[in-house]
Design a protein around this motif. Structure first.
Motif, PDB file in Angstrom:
ATOM      1  N   UNK A   7    -135.159 -25.436  14.104  1.00  0.00           N
ATOM      2  CA  UNK A   7    -135.547 -26.905  14.131  1.00  0.00           C
ATOM      3  C   UNK A   7    -134.546 -27.701  12.942  1.00  0.00           C
ATOM      4  N   UNK A   8    -134.535 -27.041  11.782  1.00  0.00           N
ATOM      5  CA  UNK A   8    -133.877 -27.713  10.699  1.00  0.00           C
ATOM      6  C   UNK A   8    -132.437 -27.972  11.022  1.00  0.00           C
ATOM      7  N   UNK A   9    -132.033 -26.754  11.588  1.00  0.00           N
ATOM      8  CA  UNK A   9    -130.584 -26.770  11.974  1.00  0.00           C
ATOM      9  C   UNK A   9    -130.239 -27.863  13.265  1.00  0.00           C
ATOM     10  N   UNK A  10    -131.081 -28.005  14.058  1.00  0.00           N
ATOM     11  CA  UNK A  10    -130.745 -29.229  15.194  1.00  0.00           C
ATOM     12  C   UNK A  10    -131.032 -30.536  14.600  1.00  0.00           C
ATOM     13  N   UNK A  11    -131.840 -30.771  13.704  1.00  0.00           N
ATOM     14  CA  UNK A  11    -132.150 -32.016  13.237  1.00  0.00           C
ATOM     15  C   UNK A  11    -130.843 -32.227  12.275  1.00  0.00           C
ATOM     16  N   UNK A  12    -130.533 -31.236  11.460  1.00  0.00           N
ATOM     17  CA  UNK A  12    -129.312 -31.720  10.823  1.00  0.00           C
ATOM     18  C   UNK A  12    -128.138 -32.063  11.551  1.00  0.00           C
ATOM     19  N   UNK A  13    -127.783 -31.195  12.421  1.00  0.00           N
ATOM     20  CA  UNK A  13    -126.783 -31.483  13.323  1.00  0.00           C
ATOM     21  C   UNK A  13    -126.973 -32.924  14.174  1.00  0.00           C
ATOM     22  N   UNK A  14    -128.149 -33.321  14.335  1.00  0.00           N
ATOM     23  CA  UNK A  14    -128.248 -34.521  15.082  1.00  0.00           C
ATOM     24  C   UNK A  14    -127.919 -35.597  13.934  1.00  0.00           C
ATOM     25  N   UNK A  15    -128.335 -35.438  12.626  1.00  0.00           N
ATOM     26  CA  UNK A  15    -127.930 -36.496  11.778  1.00  0.00           C
ATOM     27  C   UNK A  15    -126.690 -36.575  11.529  1.00  0.00           C
ATOM     28  N   UNK A  16    -125.709 -35.339  11.348  1.00  0.00           N
ATOM     29  CA  UNK A  16    -124.500 -35.333  11.233  1.00  0.00           C
ATOM     30  C   UNK A  16    -123.678 -36.134  12.522  1.00  0.00           C
ATOM     31  N   UNK A  17    -124.185 -35.855  13.513  1.00  0.00           N
ATOM     32  CA  UNK A  17    -123.488 -36.511  14.682  1.00  0.00           C
ATOM     33  C   UNK A  17    -123.704 -37.982  14.726  1.00  0.00           C
ATOM     34  N   UNK A  18    -124.977 -38.520  14.297  1.00  0.00           N
ATOM     35  CA  UNK A  18    -125.156 -39.915  13.958  1.00  0.00           C
ATOM     36  C   UNK A  18    -124.944 -40.144  12.937  1.00  0.00           C
ATOM     37  N   UNK A  19    -123.638 -40.009  12.005  1.00  0.00           N
ATOM     38  CA  UNK A  19    -123.505 -39.932  10.843  1.00  0.00           C
ATOM     39  C   UNK A  19    -123.421 -41.451  10.274  1.00  0.00           C
ATOM     40  N   UNK A  20    -123.177 -42.474  11.352  1.00  0.00           N
ATOM     41  CA  UNK A  20    -123.227 -43.971  11.073  1.00  0.00           C
ATOM     42  C   UNK A  20    -124.771 -44.398  10.504  1.00  0.00           C
ATOM     43  N   UNK A  21    -125.827 -43.742  11.088  1.00  0.00           N
ATOM     44  CA  UNK A  21    -126.968 -43.957  10.636  1.00  0.00           C
ATOM     45  C   UNK A  21    -127.093 -43.815   8.789  1.00  0.00           C
ATOM     46  N   UNK A  22    -126.806 -42.516   8.767  1.00  0.00           N
ATOM     47  CA  UNK A  22    -126.609 -42.050   7.298  1.00  0.00           C
ATOM     48  C   UNK A  22    -125.868 -43.079   6.561  1.00  0.00           C
ATOM     49  N   UNK A  23    -124.624 -43.457   6.975  1.00  0.00           N
ATOM     50  CA  UNK A  23    -123.529 -44.049   6.116  1.00  0.00           C
ATOM     51  C   UNK A  23    -124.202 -45.324   5.638  1.00  0.00           C
ATOM     52  N   UNK A  24    -124.931 -45.721   6.929  1.00  0.00           N
ATOM     53  CA  UNK A  24    -125.595 -47.492   6.488  1.00  0.00           C
ATOM     54  C   UNK A  24    -126.497 -47.421   5.689  1.00  0.00           C
ATOM     55  N   UNK A  25    -127.416 -45.971   5.561  1.00  0.00           N
ATOM     56  CA  UNK A  25    -128.406 -46.081   4.364  1.00  0.00           C
ATOM     57  C   UNK A  25    -127.787 -45.951   3.017  1.00  0.00           C
ATOM     58  N   UNK A  26    -126.544 -45.407   2.954  1.00  0.00           N
ATOM     59  CA  UNK A  26    -125.959 -45.143   1.708  1.00  0.00           C
ATOM     60  C   UNK A  26    -125.341 -46.290   1.236  1.00  0.00           C
ATOM     61  N   UNK A  27    -124.920 -47.190   2.325  1.00  0.00           N
ATOM     62  CA  UNK A  27    -124.138 -48.657   2.183  1.00  0.00           C
ATOM     63  C   UNK A  27    -125.207 -49.591   1.712  1.00  0.00           C
ATOM     64  N   UNK A  28    -126.433 -49.441   2.320  1.00  0.00           N
ATOM     65  CA  UNK A  28    -127.588 -50.383   1.668  1.00  0.00           C
ATOM     66  C   UNK A  28    -127.810 -50.065   0.355  1.00  0.00           C
ATOM     67  N   UNK A  29    -127.890 -48.677   0.050  1.00  0.00           N
ATOM     68  CA  UNK A  29    -128.061 -48.387  -1.344  1.00  0.00           C
ATOM     69  C   UNK A  29    -127.157 -48.911  -2.499  1.00  0.00           C
ATOM     70  N   UNK A  30    -125.764 -48.936  -2.019  1.00  0.00           N
ATOM     71  CA  UNK A  30    -124.795 -49.657  -3.013  1.00  0.00           C
ATOM     72  C   UNK A  30    -124.684 -50.971  -2.933  1.00  0.00           C
ATOM     73  N   UNK A  31    -124.796 -51.540  -1.569  1.00  0.00           N
ATOM     74  CA  UNK A  31    -124.743 -52.979  -1.566  1.00  0.00           C
ATOM     75  C   UNK A  31    -125.783 -53.559  -2.351  1.00  0.00           C
ATOM     76  N   UNK A  32    -126.884 -53.058  -2.117  1.00  0.00           N
ATOM     77  CA  UNK A  32    -128.171 -53.821  -2.805  1.00  0.00           C
ATOM     78  C   UNK A  32    -128.059 -53.676  -4.341  1.00  0.00           C
ATOM     79  N   UNK A  33    -127.776 -52.565  -4.714  1.00  0.00           N
ATOM     80  CA  UNK A  33    -127.522 -52.247  -6.254  1.00  0.00           C
ATOM     81  C   UNK A  33    -126.525 -53.239  -6.589  1.00  0.00           C
ATOM     82  N   UNK A  34    -125.378 -53.723  -5.994  1.00  0.00           N
ATOM     83  CA  UNK A  34    -124.546 -54.374  -6.396  1.00  0.00           C
ATOM     84  C   UNK A  34    -125.100 -56.032  -6.670  1.00  0.00           C
TER      85      UNK A  34
END
Lengths: 221, 239
Positions: A7-34
């Motif tokens: 289950x963990x492997x599946x969720x991680x794979x899904x997260x990696x394949x939809x990496x745009x989601x993750x990138x957006x969260x990180x981008x939010x983190x940086x932009x909001x900080x700036x």
């Protein structure tokens, strides 16, 4: 146990394949900080004073904004129902999903946090308590967030509702995380605050999946 | 307890008690207000501002007590699917919310002359503020679903999760050094207050409790009627 890891492997794979989601969260983190240096002015002393709080609040908001990934997609395409019908205890399933979620969201935030702290001119003595605090605190955020995400399954305006449910419960984590940094920069012992955070994590680890599992179960009724 | 699971049977009893509860509230309020505003002495330091206490403390007590009721009802909703507990929790939440606001507002009005500040982020105030947010979240979650009955269980789970806040509120003044004064009623060595102030305070607390019971019966009637209208709509009955 095999089901847990797959289950963990599946969720991680899904997260990696939809990496745009993750990138957006990180981008939010940086932009909001700036935004903060632009809002309060680039004065290094002022920025250093608020840096730890800003990093903590933004980490908290970033986790909260990506919470809908935890159960919502699986809820909509029916996968969650199948997982619940399976023979694995639902508490373990929730724990596995939270772990995968933390690995795919919490960990990248953790890696990014010192960079942002540096941009905001955080004191050198504060890095160790900040990182230890985030290491102990972000799993708690993910665990409490899982309860909020499970409770708001199928609700109208689930995102806003989740913020209302989850943010008050995040406050203790924020308080201990930030007071540890306060203690470190004023020359006090910061470890006791970490013990509090560890205690909260130890309490949330069994209780939050339990609450989230019962919320999922009644959402699927 | 399960004898009164039937709301109709419960409401029959509640309706019979209602006049006594209302009369008790009015009598206690009159007695309490007389004691609080006229008969009780001024504080040697605070002067007449101490009289804010007679509203502030009962509101705080009710804010916490109603959350306790909410949590107990939520537990029995989840464990026994008790239909009446669900209605009581639903009806109590807004009342608790209002008393939390009242507690915060009177506290801030009392804080300005005494501490020189409307608000201080100390442990007691912050934990009561979190209580306020928990009430808000509970009510929002209760009404977040298209099917009104669907919200009661998620909200019940949330109410139980929020119980961790209650001991924090109670003991915040002992665990942290706060601006807020430590407990003066529930102490091992008895209340630290002269009887001339204690008596009107206790009367006011009783009056507030009766007020809660009175509003609870009124709101239960409304919830009950709303549930009946919903079933009528579903079964397709017309006037």
């Amino acid at each position: 146990m095999a089901a847990f890891f797959s289950l963990i492997r599946r969720d991680l794979q899904l997260a990696l394949r939809q990496s745009a989601d993750l990138a957006m969260v990180l981008a939010f983190f940086v932009i909001a900080a700036s935004l903060f240096p632009l809002a309060v002015g680039p004065d290094k002393v002022v920025l250093g004073r608020i840096a730890a709080g800003v990093v903590w609040v933004l980490a908290l908001l970033s986790v909260m904004m990506s919470l809908d990934r935890l159960f919502h997609n699986d809820y909509q395409d029916g996968a969650l129902e199948l997982i619940v019908l399976g023979p694995q205890p639902l508490i373990l399933v929730v724990l596995g999903k939270v772990l995968a979620y933390w690995l795919s969201t919490g960990l990248p935030l953790l890696i990014l946090a010192p960079v942002i702290a540096m941009m905001l001119n955080l004191e050198e003595a504060a890095y160790l308590p900040l990182m230890t605090g985030l290491l102990l605190g972000t799993p708690v955020l993910a665990l409490i967030g899982a309860v909020g995400a499970a409770l708001s399954l199928g609700a109208r305006r689930a995102g806003l509702l989740m913020a209302l449910l989850v943010l008050p419960l995040y406050m203790p984590v924020l308080i201990f995380g930030v007071t540890a940094i306060e203690a470190a920069t004023t020359g006090f012992n910061w470890q006791p605050h970490m013990l509090y955070l560890g205690a909260i994590l130890a309490a949330a680890l069994p209780l939050a999946p339990w609450a989230a599992a019962s919320a999922i179960r009644q959402a699927l009724d | 307890m399960h004898r009164f699971a039937n709301p109709t049977r419960f409401m029959k009893v509640a309706d019979r008690l209602f006049p006594f509860v209302s009369a008790g509230f009015l009598a206690l309020l009159a007695w309490g207000l007389y004691g609080a505003l006229l008969a009780s002495p001024e504080d040697y330091q605070q002067g007449s501002t101490v009289r804010i206490m007679y509203i502030h403390v009962p509101s705080a007590y009710l804010a916490v007590m109603i959350y306790g009721v909410l949590a107990a009802c939520s537990a029995s909703v989840l464990i026994w699917k008790h239909p009446l507990a669900d209605l009581i929790a639903r009806a109590s939440a807004p009342v608790g919310l209002v008393f939390t606001v009242l507690c915060l507002a009177t506290g801030s009005l009392w804080g300005k002359p005494m501490w020189g500040t409307w608000w201080d982020w100390d442990a007691r105030m912050t934990s009561v503020l979190i209580l306020f947010f928990l009430y808000l979240g509970y009510i929002a979650l209760l009404n977040a679903f298209d099917d009104p009955a669907r919200g009661s269980k998620p909200a019940a789970i949330l109410a139980l999760v929020g119980v961790v806040n209650l001991p924090v509120i109670k003991f915040s003044v002992d665990w942290w050094n706060t601006l807020h004064q430590p407990a003066s009623l529930l102490r091992f060595d008895g209340p630290a207050m002269p009887a001339s102030m204690l008596q009107p305070l206790l009367v006011m607390m009783a009056a507030f409790t009766f007020f809660y019971l009175m509003v609870l019966v009124i709101r239960l009637r409304a919830e009950f009627a709303a549930a009946r209208i919903r079933t009528l709509r579903i079964t397709g009955a017309s006037e």
